[in-house]
Design an enzyme around this catalytic site. Sequence first.
Site, mmCIF file in Angstrom:
data_model
loop_
_atom_site.group_PDB
_atom_site.id
_atom_site.type_symbol
_atom_site.label_atom_id
_atom_site.label_comp_id
_atom_site.label_asym_id
_atom_site.label_seq_id
_atom_site.Cartn_x
_atom_site.Cartn_y
_atom_site.Cartn_z
ATOM 1 N N MET A 30 9.092 2.083 5.294
ATOM 2 C CA MET A 30 9.264 1.016 6.283
ATOM 3 C C MET A 30 8.925 -0.339 5.665
ATOM 4 S SD MET A 30 8.315 2.681 9.923
ATOM 5 C CE MET A 30 6.556 2.507 9.828
ATOM 6 N N HIS A 37 3.318 2.904 -2.004
ATOM 7 C CA HIS A 37 4.775 3.002 -2.118
ATOM 8 C C HIS A 37 5.182 3.047 -3.599
ATOM 9 C CE1 HIS A 37 4.451 0.851 1.900
ATOM 10 N NE2 HIS A 37 5.229 1.852 2.213
ATOM 11 N N GLN A 61 10.263 5.612 16.109
ATOM 12 C CA GLN A 61 9.000 6.300 15.836
ATOM 13 C C GLN A 61 7.782 5.512 16.319
ATOM 14 O OE1 GLN A 61 9.760 6.292 11.469
ATOM 15 N NE2 GLN A 61 7.565 5.974 11.291
ATOM 16 N N GLN A 153 3.025 14.231 8.755
ATOM 17 C CA GLN A 153 4.443 13.883 8.577
ATOM 18 C C GLN A 153 5.075 14.808 7.536
ATOM 19 O OE1 GLN A 153 6.216 9.771 8.524
ATOM 20 N NE2 GLN A 153 5.849 9.974 6.342
#
Length: 270
Positions: A30, A37, A61, A153
């Site tokens: 995102m 990341h 979400q 997740q």
Amino acid sequence: MRIIRTVAEVREALVEPRGRGQLIGLVPTMGAFHAGHLALIGAARAASDLVVVSLFVNPSQFNAREDLARYPRDEEADARTADEAGVDVLFVPSEAEMYPDGFDTWIDPGALAETLEGAARPGHFRGVATVCIKLFSIVQPATAWFGQKDAQQVAVIRRVVADLDLPLEIRVAPTVRDADGLALSSRNVFLSPEERAVALALPRAMEAGAAAQADRRDALAAARGVLDAEPGLTVDYVALAEFDVPTLVAAIRVGSTRLIDNVRLDGADS
Ligand code: AMP
């Protein structure tokens, strides 16, 4: 690096490399890139011929409108960072590209998605699973890369990929932390210095839990003890989860910021 905004152009860009047998690695994000990341992108880079990073703040979400509205966004900086990290394609779709008028099909991931983060954020994993399946379908990667930071997740996505017989491998990279122990998160920018000091109880609780487990003491009690001793925070949950491996998980609120963390209890990298 190419920046691509439409599904059709991503598909088109990947035809030729796929035809040559190139292994495609996908890193869904995102944006608001940080070293967490970058670690995922680096791992994908090392294992793939071609790296696609998606940058999409997925509205489905989020259940709190304000959370979505204030989510940090800086596409220009992210594009520079991704380019420097060796990303081949940065896929930055609009909301209308991902959810065009009439969109009405959702992935509903079952019991695992109802607990912990799923209980605290109803519909969250439905949104996550739906956008990930769409990204897998668009990019058709050999591998997709996720952070251990979001352990539930990972478990949900693995479940969906297995249940739907999707032909890709889910790979996980360990949580990257700041020097003070706090897991990197795009939401950390919202913490004042005082709030950040309070939030450090979260990684301390995870460490205490892991240490207790190594000594054959009660990991959950140890973690709860650390969190309960910090009056500046509210505990959303702290629990032992049976994901692929037993995992100590917690979510807290400090001021208006919600933070999650976890540690694997099998001693492997978390
Ligand atoms: P996000 O942009 O927050 O949706 O995160 C994109 C990916 O990066 C997800 O797979 C996250 O689990 C992963 N990620 C986020 N923070 C970290 C971190 N501190 N260490 C490792 N991976 C992370």
